[in-house]
Design an enzyme around this catalytic site. Structure first.
Site, mmCIF file in Angstrom:
data_model
loop_
_atom_site.group_PDB
_atom_site.id
_atom_site.type_symbol
_atom_site.label_atom_id
_atom_site.label_comp_id
_atom_site.label_asym_id
_atom_site.label_seq_id
_atom_site.Cartn_x
_atom_site.Cartn_y
_atom_site.Cartn_z
ATOM 1 N N ARG A 151 62.870 3.093 18.888
ATOM 2 C CA ARG A 151 63.085 3.505 17.499
ATOM 3 C C ARG A 151 64.562 3.533 17.123
ATOM 4 O O ARG A 151 64.910 3.405 15.951
ATOM 5 C CB ARG A 151 62.439 4.869 17.236
ATOM 6 C CG ARG A 151 62.590 5.302 15.778
ATOM 7 C CD ARG A 151 61.719 6.474 15.406
ATOM 8 N NE ARG A 151 61.950 6.859 14.009
ATOM 9 C CZ ARG A 151 61.176 7.666 13.311
ATOM 10 N NH1 ARG A 151 60.098 8.196 13.865
ATOM 11 N NH2 ARG A 151 61.458 7.972 12.065
ATOM 12 N N GLU A 204 62.181 8.756 18.705
ATOM 13 C CA GLU A 204 63.455 8.082 18.926
ATOM 14 C C GLU A 204 63.990 8.288 20.337
ATOM 15 O O GLU A 204 65.184 8.533 20.544
ATOM 16 C CB GLU A 204 64.489 8.554 17.893
ATOM 17 C CG GLU A 204 65.603 7.559 17.672
ATOM 18 C CD GLU A 204 66.524 7.945 16.529
ATOM 19 O OE1 GLU A 204 67.090 7.033 15.934
ATOM 20 O OE2 GLU A 204 66.661 9.145 16.226
ATOM 21 N N HIS A 236 76.812 6.205 8.622
ATOM 22 C CA HIS A 236 76.909 7.661 8.522
ATOM 23 C C HIS A 236 78.354 8.131 8.632
ATOM 24 O O HIS A 236 78.761 9.104 7.974
ATOM 25 C CB HIS A 236 76.059 8.318 9.609
ATOM 26 C CG HIS A 236 74.588 8.258 9.350
ATOM 27 N ND1 HIS A 236 73.651 8.563 10.312
ATOM 28 C CD2 HIS A 236 73.882 7.917 8.248
ATOM 29 C CE1 HIS A 236 72.443 8.424 9.811
ATOM 30 N NE2 HIS A 236 72.555 8.019 8.562
ATOM 31 N N GLU A 254 68.465 -1.880 3.363
ATOM 32 C CA GLU A 254 67.505 -1.476 4.389
ATOM 33 C C GLU A 254 66.450 -2.559 4.624
ATOM 34 O O GLU A 254 65.939 -2.710 5.736
ATOM 35 C CB GLU A 254 66.834 -0.152 4.006
ATOM 36 C CG GLU A 254 67.784 1.042 3.952
ATOM 37 C CD GLU A 254 68.120 1.600 5.329
ATOM 38 O OE1 GLU A 254 67.599 1.070 6.329
ATOM 39 O OE2 GLU A 254 68.899 2.562 5.405
ATOM 40 N N LYS A 278 58.614 -0.939 10.297
ATOM 41 C CA LYS A 278 58.934 0.438 10.669
ATOM 42 C C LYS A 278 57.724 1.129 11.277
ATOM 43 O O LYS A 278 57.853 1.875 12.262
ATOM 44 C CB LYS A 278 59.444 1.228 9.470
ATOM 45 C CG LYS A 278 59.896 2.630 9.860
ATOM 46 C CD LYS A 278 60.801 3.283 8.864
ATOM 47 C CE LYS A 278 61.395 4.572 9.429
ATOM 48 N NZ LYS A 278 62.300 5.249 8.485
ATOM 49 N N ARG A 332 54.800 27.148 9.471
ATOM 50 C CA ARG A 332 54.700 26.237 10.615
ATOM 51 C C ARG A 332 53.986 24.935 10.283
ATOM 52 O O ARG A 332 53.494 24.255 11.176
ATOM 53 C CB ARG A 332 54.057 26.935 11.814
ATOM 54 C CG ARG A 332 54.869 28.114 12.341
ATOM 55 C CD ARG A 332 54.346 28.583 13.687
ATOM 56 N NE ARG A 332 55.165 29.678 14.206
ATOM 57 C CZ ARG A 332 54.904 30.967 13.998
ATOM 58 N NH1 ARG A 332 53.840 31.310 13.298
ATOM 59 N NH2 ARG A 332 55.692 31.893 14.503
ATOM 60 N N HIS A 343 74.089 5.735 0.299
ATOM 61 C CA HIS A 343 73.675 5.540 1.686
ATOM 62 C C HIS A 343 73.449 4.062 1.989
ATOM 63 O O HIS A 343 73.943 3.547 3.005
ATOM 64 C CB HIS A 343 72.392 6.327 1.961
ATOM 65 C CG HIS A 343 71.822 6.094 3.320
ATOM 66 N ND1 HIS A 343 72.423 6.520 4.476
ATOM 67 C CD2 HIS A 343 70.691 5.433 3.711
ATOM 68 C CE1 HIS A 343 71.700 6.167 5.519
ATOM 69 N NE2 HIS A 343 70.640 5.500 5.091
ATOM 70 N N HIS A 388 73.683 2.182 10.973
ATOM 71 C CA HIS A 388 73.718 3.577 10.546
ATOM 72 C C HIS A 388 74.796 4.403 11.237
ATOM 73 O O HIS A 388 75.282 5.373 10.654
ATOM 74 C CB HIS A 388 72.348 4.225 10.766
ATOM 75 C CG HIS A 388 71.340 3.836 9.740
ATOM 76 N ND1 HIS A 388 70.912 2.534 9.573
ATOM 77 C CD2 HIS A 388 70.670 4.568 8.807
ATOM 78 C CE1 HIS A 388 70.021 2.491 8.593
ATOM 79 N NE2 HIS A 388 69.865 3.705 8.116
ATOM 80 N N ASN A 448 68.385 2.286 13.611
ATOM 81 C CA ASN A 448 69.719 2.778 13.253
ATOM 82 C C ASN A 448 70.745 1.657 13.133
ATOM 83 O O ASN A 448 71.949 1.941 13.042
ATOM 84 C CB ASN A 448 70.202 3.804 14.277
ATOM 85 C CG ASN A 448 69.431 5.104 14.201
ATOM 86 O OD1 ASN A 448 68.975 5.505 13.132
ATOM 87 N ND2 ASN A 448 69.246 5.750 15.336
ATOM 88 N N LYS A 494 61.069 11.407 9.902
ATOM 89 C CA LYS A 494 62.373 12.027 10.137
ATOM 90 C C LYS A 494 62.784 12.780 8.879
ATOM 91 O O LYS A 494 62.937 12.195 7.804
ATOM 92 C CB LYS A 494 63.409 10.973 10.500
ATOM 93 C CG LYS A 494 63.215 10.387 11.888
ATOM 94 C CD LYS A 494 64.177 9.263 12.193
ATOM 95 C CE LYS A 494 65.575 9.741 12.463
ATOM 96 N NZ LYS A 494 66.443 8.648 12.954
#
Length: 376
Positions: free
Chosen positions: A248, A244, A259, A192, A234, A128, A273, A255, A252, A150
């Site tokens: 936030r 998000e 993606h 980026e 960021k 955990r 990427h 993205h 993206n 993330k």
């Protein structure tokens, strides 16, 4: 990597009792043991890397840890996107359990975004939650994936669909290690950097138009400035919206298209990427022009900056194609917040004026993509 290295840039990610620092500068790997020691309750550190990065930098990290009185336990996964999988995640957790790792141990990600995402998710699940440190070794990871918590692995249905928000306790971005990065990987990371300028920093965009080549050449002052500005941007957004639920999502930009391109490509190495994100940003800006939101001159200026770095901004020239409109639209349906034929997109009203369009019409986006393919 001398003892006389200049003091690193420091960026704080302000998340209350889970706040942490991003340290940016040349030579940090040689001092990693000193930075990690305050986080360690036992004189050992677990390190996850891949074969290529481990061969280059695991020895230097081990020396630094040993100088600080710490031992290193290392596991290397296979290079490439295939390691961001449920199977590899299980192998990493099995390794940690067999080694007797506990919640009071430290797990370090030594590598790029793939290793960082995998390590972070493993750290979040291990009993955990165990202490997690990022030592990103690619430009893309230093300015994006190592910051913000993330973590994820991929599923056959799409990228990053199995994951969690789990913040690191420290990020060490050593710009020296970027010297071994292939030029193609540098360009992917640079995409980026451009993203942060396009979101809300037109002055940074102007700076990149003048200094982008110096950033890609890894001139020390230029690369440190670009990484620090990107991480600061960021950090500010993550501090405001960690999970998000609002602003936030601006991170993206490019993205959703990117993606989809990666999914249509099957996540193969023929498309990185950052390359997909570079094309995705150009598509998002041209779609903004199509919707009457921004002028074409601004979109062309952004595409020119990307193209100048060697990135591709048109579908028909992108490696790993073809990219049929139907396949891209189908992949975009998998967006975690998409529903009923609509998908969230980050669009723009100008350079540095990005905004969240929560419910773009996917059929209209498909038509736009078909037009893009026809125009070449």
């Amino acid at each position: 990597m001398s003892d006389t290295m200049t003091a690193p840039h420091s960026v704080r990610v302000d998340l209350g009792d889970r706040s942490y620092d991003i340290l940016i500068g040349a030579g940090l790997l040689s001092k990693a043991g000193d930075y990690l020691k305050p986080l360690v309750r036992q004189p050992r550190v677990f390190v996850l890397t891949d074969g290529s990065v481990g061969g280059l930098y695991a020895g230097a990290l081990e020396t630094s840890l040993r100088d600080a009185g710490l031992t290193m336990r290392l596991k290397a996964v296979s290079d490439g996107e295939q390691s961001k999988s449920w199977q590899t995640l299980g192998e990493v957790l099995d390794w940690l359990l067999m080694e007797g790792a506990g919640r009071d141990d430290v797990l370090v990600a030594l590598g790029g975004g793939i290793v960082g995402d995998l390590t972070g998710l493993a750290a979040s699940l291990m009993k955990r939650g165990m202490t997690f440190v990022q030592i990103p070794t690619t430009l893309l990871a230093q300015v994006d994936s190592s910051v913000g918590g993330k973590t994820a692995v991929n599923a056959p249905q799409g990228k990053n669909l199995i994951g969690a928000f789990y913040q690191p306790d420290l990020v060490l971005a050593d710009t020296t290690v970027l010297s071994t990065l292939p030029e193609r990987e540098r360009r992917a990371g640079y995409a980026e950097i451009v993203k942060y300028a396009l979101i809300d920093d037109p002055d940074f965009f102007d700076w990149l138009e003048v200094n982008g080549e110096r950033v890609l050449a890894l001139e020390e002052d230029a690369i440190a400035h670009a990484v620090a500005v990107s991480c600061s941007a960021k950090a500010r957004i993550v501090s405001e919206d960690e999970r998000e639920s609002g602003v936030r999502a601006l991170l993206n930009l490019g993205h959703t298209f990117g993606h989809a391109l990666e999914a249509a490509n099957g996540f193969k190495s023929s498309l990185l990427h950052g390359e997909a994100v570079g094309t995705g940003m150009a598509l998002a800006l041209r779609y903004s022009v199509r919707k009457g939101l921004m002028n074409g001159q601004d979109a062309e200026r952004a595409s020119a900056l990307l193209e100048k770095s060697g990135l591709v901004t048109h579908l028909n020239r992108l490696p790993g194609g073809p990219y049929p409109a139907d396949a891209l639209a189908e992949a975009m349906k998998q967006d975690k917040k998409g529903r009923a034929g609509r998908v969230p997109l980050i669009l723009a009203r100008g350079l540095g004026r990005a905004f969240i369009q929560p419910d773009a019409d996917l059929s209209d986006v498909r038509t736009f993509l078909e037009e893009e393919i026809q125009q070449g």
